[in-house]
Write a protein that holds these residues in place. Sequence first.
Motif, short mmCIF file in Angstrom:
data_model
loop_
_atom_site.label_atom_id
_atom_site.label_comp_id
_atom_site.label_asym_id
_atom_site.label_seq_id
_atom_site.Cartn_x
_atom_site.Cartn_y
_atom_site.Cartn_z
N ARG A 22 0.98 -1.26 -0.02
CA ARG A 22 -0.14 -0.03 -0.01
C ARG A 22 0.81 1.11 -0.09
O ARG A 22 0.45 2.30 0.17
CB ARG A 22 -1.02 0.13 1.09
CG ARG A 22 -1.97 -1.04 1.11
CD ARG A 22 -2.64 -1.36 2.38
NE ARG A 22 -3.79 -2.09 2.48
CZ ARG A 22 -3.59 -3.65 2.33
NH1 ARG A 22 -2.43 -4.05 2.22
NH2 ARG A 22 -4.89 -4.47 2.41
N LYS A 23 2.25 1.22 -0.19
CA LYS A 23 3.13 2.32 -0.16
C LYS A 23 3.24 2.96 0.89
O LYS A 23 3.29 4.03 0.96
CB LYS A 23 2.93 3.03 -1.51
CG LYS A 23 2.71 2.26 -2.97
CD LYS A 23 3.88 1.60 -3.25
CE LYS A 23 3.93 1.01 -4.60
NZ LYS A 23 4.79 0.15 -4.95
N LEU A 24 2.98 2.17 2.03
CA LEU A 24 3.07 3.11 3.51
C LEU A 24 4.22 2.96 4.25
O LEU A 24 4.08 3.59 5.24
CB LEU A 24 1.48 2.66 4.16
CG LEU A 24 0.23 3.14 3.64
CD1 LEU A 24 -0.93 2.21 4.29
CD2 LEU A 24 -0.05 4.67 3.62
N MET A 25 4.91 2.07 3.80
CA MET A 25 6.20 1.75 5.05
C MET A 25 7.02 3.01 5.16
O MET A 25 7.31 3.21 6.31
CB MET A 25 7.09 0.54 4.38
CG MET A 25 6.69 -0.73 4.54
SD MET A 25 6.92 -1.04 6.34
CE MET A 25 8.46 -0.97 6.44
N LYS A 33 6.21 6.29 5.15
CA LYS A 33 5.39 7.03 5.96
C LYS A 33 5.35 6.42 7.27
O LYS A 33 5.63 7.45 8.29
CB LYS A 33 4.06 7.26 5.39
CG LYS A 33 3.26 8.11 6.31
CD LYS A 33 1.69 7.94 5.78
CE LYS A 33 0.66 8.72 6.77
NZ LYS A 33 -0.64 8.81 6.45
N ALA A 34 5.13 5.08 7.39
CA ALA A 34 4.98 4.62 8.79
C ALA A 34 6.31 4.62 9.79
O ALA A 34 6.21 4.91 10.83
CB ALA A 34 4.55 3.02 8.81
N MET A 35 7.59 4.36 8.90
CA MET A 35 8.78 4.41 9.87
C MET A 35 9.18 5.64 10.07
O MET A 35 10.48 5.84 10.40
CB MET A 35 9.47 3.44 9.14
CG MET A 35 8.88 2.21 8.72
SD MET A 35 8.25 1.28 10.44
CE MET A 35 9.78 0.91 11.15
N LYS A 36 8.53 6.76 9.78
CA LYS A 36 9.38 8.01 10.11
C LYS A 36 9.47 8.42 11.62
O LYS A 36 10.50 8.97 11.93
CB LYS A 36 8.63 9.34 9.36
CG LYS A 36 8.64 9.25 7.84
CD LYS A 36 7.93 10.36 7.27
CE LYS A 36 8.01 10.47 5.87
NZ LYS A 36 7.18 11.71 5.32
N SER A 37 8.57 7.88 12.31
CA SER A 37 8.46 8.15 13.64
C SER A 37 7.43 7.33 14.36
O SER A 37 6.61 6.59 13.78
CB SER A 37 8.33 9.70 14.00
OG SER A 37 6.95 9.95 13.60
N LYS A 38 7.47 7.46 15.78
CA LYS A 38 6.45 6.48 16.55
C LYS A 38 5.29 7.14 16.32
O LYS A 38 4.25 6.39 15.95
CB LYS A 38 6.94 6.82 18.16
CG LYS A 38 5.87 6.63 19.01
CD LYS A 38 5.97 6.84 20.51
CE LYS A 38 4.69 6.91 21.22
NZ LYS A 38 4.93 7.23 22.70
N ALA A 39 5.01 8.37 16.11
CA ALA A 39 3.51 9.11 15.87
C ALA A 39 3.16 8.67 14.69
O ALA A 39 1.97 8.44 14.35
CB ALA A 39 3.82 10.50 15.98
N ALA A 40 4.12 8.70 13.65
CA ALA A 40 4.02 8.44 12.22
C ALA A 40 3.40 6.97 12.03
O ALA A 40 2.17 6.48 11.59
CB ALA A 40 4.77 8.65 11.25
N PHE A 41 4.03 6.23 12.97
CA PHE A 41 3.67 4.59 12.88
C PHE A 41 2.17 4.35 13.40
O PHE A 41 1.54 3.60 12.86
CB PHE A 41 4.60 3.79 13.43
CG PHE A 41 4.63 2.19 13.55
CD1 PHE A 41 4.95 1.53 12.22
CD2 PHE A 41 4.04 1.64 14.58
CE1 PHE A 41 4.79 0.27 12.32
CE2 PHE A 41 3.92 0.24 14.58
CZ PHE A 41 4.18 -0.50 13.36
N LEU A 42 2.00 5.13 14.40
CA LEU A 42 0.45 4.75 15.20
C LEU A 42 -0.40 5.37 14.26
O LEU A 42 -1.47 4.84 14.37
CB LEU A 42 0.90 5.24 16.61
CG LEU A 42 1.80 4.76 17.70
CD1 LEU A 42 1.64 5.49 18.97
CD2 LEU A 42 1.31 3.15 17.76
N GLU A 43 -0.23 6.53 13.73
CA GLU A 43 -0.93 7.41 12.80
C GLU A 43 -1.50 5.99 11.84
O GLU A 43 -2.54 6.05 11.24
CB GLU A 43 -0.62 8.59 12.37
CG GLU A 43 -1.42 9.27 11.49
CD GLU A 43 -0.91 10.48 11.00
OE1 GLU A 43 -1.80 11.19 10.19
OE2 GLU A 43 -0.03 11.10 11.37
#
Length: 206
Positions: A168-171, A173-183
Motif C-alpha cells: 500500500r506504499k505506506l512503509m 510514511k509509517a517508519m518516520k517516527s513513533k507518531a507516524a507509525f501509530l497514525e
Amino acid sequence: MSVQQKQKSIFDLHESAKELLGLEGILEISTKSPESLGVSLSAFNLTYQPENSDKRYPLESLFQSAKVFTDGGPYRDILSKPAREAKSDPRLTTSGRLVAFSSRDTTWPLVPRTAFYDWLYLNVLGHYPRLAEPLSMFGGFTDIEFNPKKSINCQAYSAALFVALSERKLMAKAMKSKAAFLETLNEFSASETTVETQGSYSLFDS
C-alpha cells in the motif's frame, strides 16, 4: 517437541490454512522453519547493528531490554544477552506489571497492543532487503512457536504487516517516527484485512 515434530505440525498447519482459507505459498517464520528464509526472519536470528558500533543485537534482546515494569526496568544489560537468555531473564517476571516500553528515549504505550513489537520488527527488517523483498511472494505466514495464551506479539503477524504496508506504499510514511507509525496503523485497519488461524496470518486482501 523435536524439530521434526515441529515441522510436521507446520506442514499440517499450512495444509489446513490452504484447505480452509485458500492460502497458498505460506512461510513459517521461526527457528523451526523448514525454509532458511523463515529461520533468518526469526526474532532470535534477526539482529540490529547501531550506527558507529561494531556490535549486533538480536531483535528479541532489543524487545526484552525495552520493557518497563511497575517495579523496575528497562533492564538495558539484557540487550547484550543472547536471544534465549534475554527472553528468560528472571527480572522480566519478578518486576511487577508491564506498563510500557522504552526505546531510543521514547516511551511506547501498551496500546495498540503489538505496536512496539511490530515497529521494532519492521525497523530491523528494513536493514535486510534480501530478507524483506521475497516476502511479497508469499500468501501468508505462520509462527508455530506462537502461543496466544502466553503472548500477544507474533513475528508472523509482523511480517504480514510489513507486506501489507509495503503493497500500500505506506512503509516509508509509517517508519518516520513513533507518531507516524501509530497514525498509519490507525488509518490502516488491520482488523479488516487479517485472517487469523492459530498463528497463521495474511493481511493482503483489501
